[in-house]
Design an enzyme around this catalytic site. Structure first.
Site, PDB file in Angstrom:
ATOM      1  N   GLY A  12       0.836  -1.726  -0.199  1.00 28.04           N
ATOM      2  CA  GLY A  12       0.135  -0.147   0.067  1.00 28.04           C
ATOM      3  C   GLY A  12       0.774   1.254   0.082  1.00 28.04           C
ATOM      4  O   GLY A  12       0.308   2.589   0.591  1.00 28.04           O
ATOM      5  N   MET A  90      -4.306  -6.823  -6.672  1.00 30.03           N
ATOM      6  CA  MET A  90      -3.785  -8.321  -7.177  1.00 30.03           C
ATOM      7  C   MET A  90      -5.291  -8.710  -8.085  1.00 30.03           C
ATOM      8  O   MET A  90      -4.886 -10.022  -7.516  1.00 30.03           O
ATOM      9  CB  MET A  90      -2.647  -8.849  -6.910  1.00 30.03           C
ATOM     10  CG  MET A  90      -1.522  -7.986  -6.214  1.00 30.03           C
ATOM     11  SD  MET A  90      -1.119  -7.346  -7.783  1.00 30.03           S
ATOM     12  CE  MET A  90      -0.079  -8.649  -8.800  1.00 30.03           C
ATOM     13  N   ILE A  92      -8.153  -9.338 -11.085  1.00 29.70           N
ATOM     14  CA  ILE A  92      -8.349  -8.833 -12.413  1.00 29.70           C
ATOM     15  C   ILE A  92      -9.175  -9.047 -12.427  1.00 29.70           C
ATOM     16  O   ILE A  92     -10.487  -9.027 -12.333  1.00 29.70           O
ATOM     17  CB  ILE A  92      -7.612 -10.326 -13.693  1.00 29.70           C
ATOM     18  CG1 ILE A  92      -6.199 -10.231 -14.109  1.00 29.70           C
ATOM     19  CG2 ILE A  92      -8.655  -9.554 -15.527  1.00 29.70           C
ATOM     20  CD1 ILE A  92      -6.309 -11.095 -14.881  1.00 29.70           C
ATOM     21  N   LEU A  93     -10.133  -7.413 -12.993  1.00 30.87           N
ATOM     22  CA  LEU A  93     -11.556  -6.666 -13.229  1.00 30.87           C
ATOM     23  C   LEU A  93     -12.353  -7.468 -13.837  1.00 30.87           C
ATOM     24  O   LEU A  93     -11.819  -7.419 -15.478  1.00 30.87           O
ATOM     25  CB  LEU A  93     -11.684  -5.843 -13.053  1.00 30.87           C
ATOM     26  CG  LEU A  93     -10.853  -5.324 -11.634  1.00 30.87           C
ATOM     27  CD1 LEU A  93     -11.187  -3.343 -11.792  1.00 30.87           C
ATOM     28  CD2 LEU A  93     -12.376  -5.246 -10.523  1.00 30.87           C
ATOM     29  N   HIS A 109       1.055   1.391 -13.326  1.00 29.27           N
ATOM     30  CA  HIS A 109       1.455  -0.555 -13.471  1.00 29.27           C
ATOM     31  C   HIS A 109       2.709   0.554 -13.580  1.00 29.27           C
ATOM     32  O   HIS A 109       3.176   1.219 -14.148  1.00 29.27           O
ATOM     33  CB  HIS A 109       0.536  -0.241 -15.571  1.00 29.27           C
ATOM     34  CG  HIS A 109       1.701  -1.497 -15.449  1.00 29.27           C
ATOM     35  ND1 HIS A 109       1.219  -3.094 -15.273  1.00 29.27           N
ATOM     36  CD2 HIS A 109       2.983  -2.033 -16.667  1.00 29.27           C
ATOM     37  CE1 HIS A 109       1.803  -3.838 -15.644  1.00 29.27           C
ATOM     38  NE2 HIS A 109       2.567  -3.155 -16.614  1.00 29.27           N
TER      39      HIS A 109
HETATM   40  C1  GRF Z   1       3.186  -0.783  -8.268  1.00 34.10           C
HETATM   41  O1  GRF Z   1       4.360  -0.976  -8.148  1.00 34.10           O
HETATM   42  C2  GRF Z   1       2.375  -0.887  -8.405  1.00 34.10           C
HETATM   43  O2  GRF Z   1       2.569  -0.104  -9.752  1.00 34.10           O
HETATM   44  C3  GRF Z   1       1.273  -2.248  -9.262  1.00 34.10           C
HETATM   45  O3  GRF Z   1       2.073  -2.776  -7.736  1.00 34.10           O
HETATM   46  C4  GRF Z   1       2.690  -2.310  -6.577  1.00 34.10           C
HETATM   47  C5  GRF Z   1       1.918  -1.809  -5.801  1.00 34.10           C
HETATM   48  O4  GRF Z   1       2.669  -1.197  -4.679  1.00 34.10           O
HETATM   49  N1  GRF Z   1       0.559  -2.137  -9.453  1.00 34.10           N
HETATM   50  P1  GRF Z   1       2.191  -0.615  -3.359  1.00 34.10           P
HETATM   51  O5  GRF Z   1       1.340  -1.820  -3.190  1.00 34.10           O
HETATM   52  O6  GRF Z   1       1.440   0.277  -3.970  1.00 34.10           O
HETATM   53  O7  GRF Z   1       3.377  -0.811  -2.321  1.00 34.10           O
END
Ligand code: GRF
Length: 211
Positions: A12, A90, A92-93, A109
């Site tokens: 997060g 994590m 997929i929607l 991303h």
């Molecule tokens: C980030 O690298 C984001 O781009 C990807 O997942 C990671 C999440 O990191 N979608 P965090 O949980 O915000 O530290």
């Protein structure tokens, strides 16, 4: 006040960057909840420490993607979410979920899309031998990591970089980029409506931040 809901699954850190920017910069918005599909997500603790409302929505055994997404949509409806900010969520929607919240779901991303969609982006970037790498904030459409780009930031790949060092530097870049992109959205300068991106201010993509 526009209502932001941040969806996480892990540490997060992007959620924290968004929530802090929202407060410190007095955005015309508030984070009304942080939702995790994983009860053990470390980001939930960080969100609670900031005094944010947290919700856990775990998938039930054998639950289909569509059924989970219907429960998620109900929760977001109850929260009256204006913007759904995916920050390391994590899952997929499903297409019906994305259609229901069209133009209001945003993702970050860790690559310069369209390069390196999917997982292990830093590994992919090193294997491809690119000289620049970075992150992208984009609208979510049913195709994975393929929605219209709102903003990007890049940095040089250094000769001594490995996956971990590159990931650390890109993540720091993300913490600047995601709030910047959400500020743009909240200002109304960029919208995704009727399948088209409408920009009413100067283009805000391809921003460069110092690494
Ligand atoms: C980030 O690298 C984001 O781009 C990807 O997942 C990671 C999440 O990191 N979608 P965090 O949980 O915000 O530290």
């Amino acid at each position: 006040m526009q209502r932001l809901v941040i969806l996480i699954s892990g540490q997060g850190s992007n959620m924290l960057a968004l929530a802090q920017a929202c407060r410190q910069e007095n955005w015309p918005a508030g984070v009304v909840a942080v939702v995790s599909n994983r009860p053990q997500a470390a980001g939930l603790v960080k969100a609670r420490e900031m005094g944010l409302r947290t919700e856990v929505l775990e998938a039930l055994p054998g639950e289909t993607r569509e059924a989970y997404d219907r429960r998620l949509a109900e929760l977001l409806g109850a929260l009256q979410a204006d913007w759904i900010l995916l920050a390391g969520f994590m899952r997929i929607l499903s297409a019906p979920f994305i259609a229901q919240f069209a133009g209001r779901i945003i993702n970050i991303h860790p690559s310069l899309l369209p390069a390196f969609p999917g997982l292990h982006t830093h590994r992919q970037a090193l294997a491809a031998g690119v000289t620049r790498h970075g992150a992208t904030v984009h609208f979510v459409i049913p195709a994975l990591d393929a929605g219209p780009i709102i903003a990007q930031a890049s940095l040089p790949v250094l000769s001594g970089d490995d996956e971990a060092s590159l990931a650390t530097r890109v993540l720091a870049l993300e913490h600047q980029l995601y709030p910047e992109a959400v500020r743009t959205l909240l200002s109304g300068a960029v919208r995704f409506t009727g399948g088209e991106v409408v920009r009413s201010g100067p283009p805000s993509n391809s921003q460069e931040f110092s690494p």
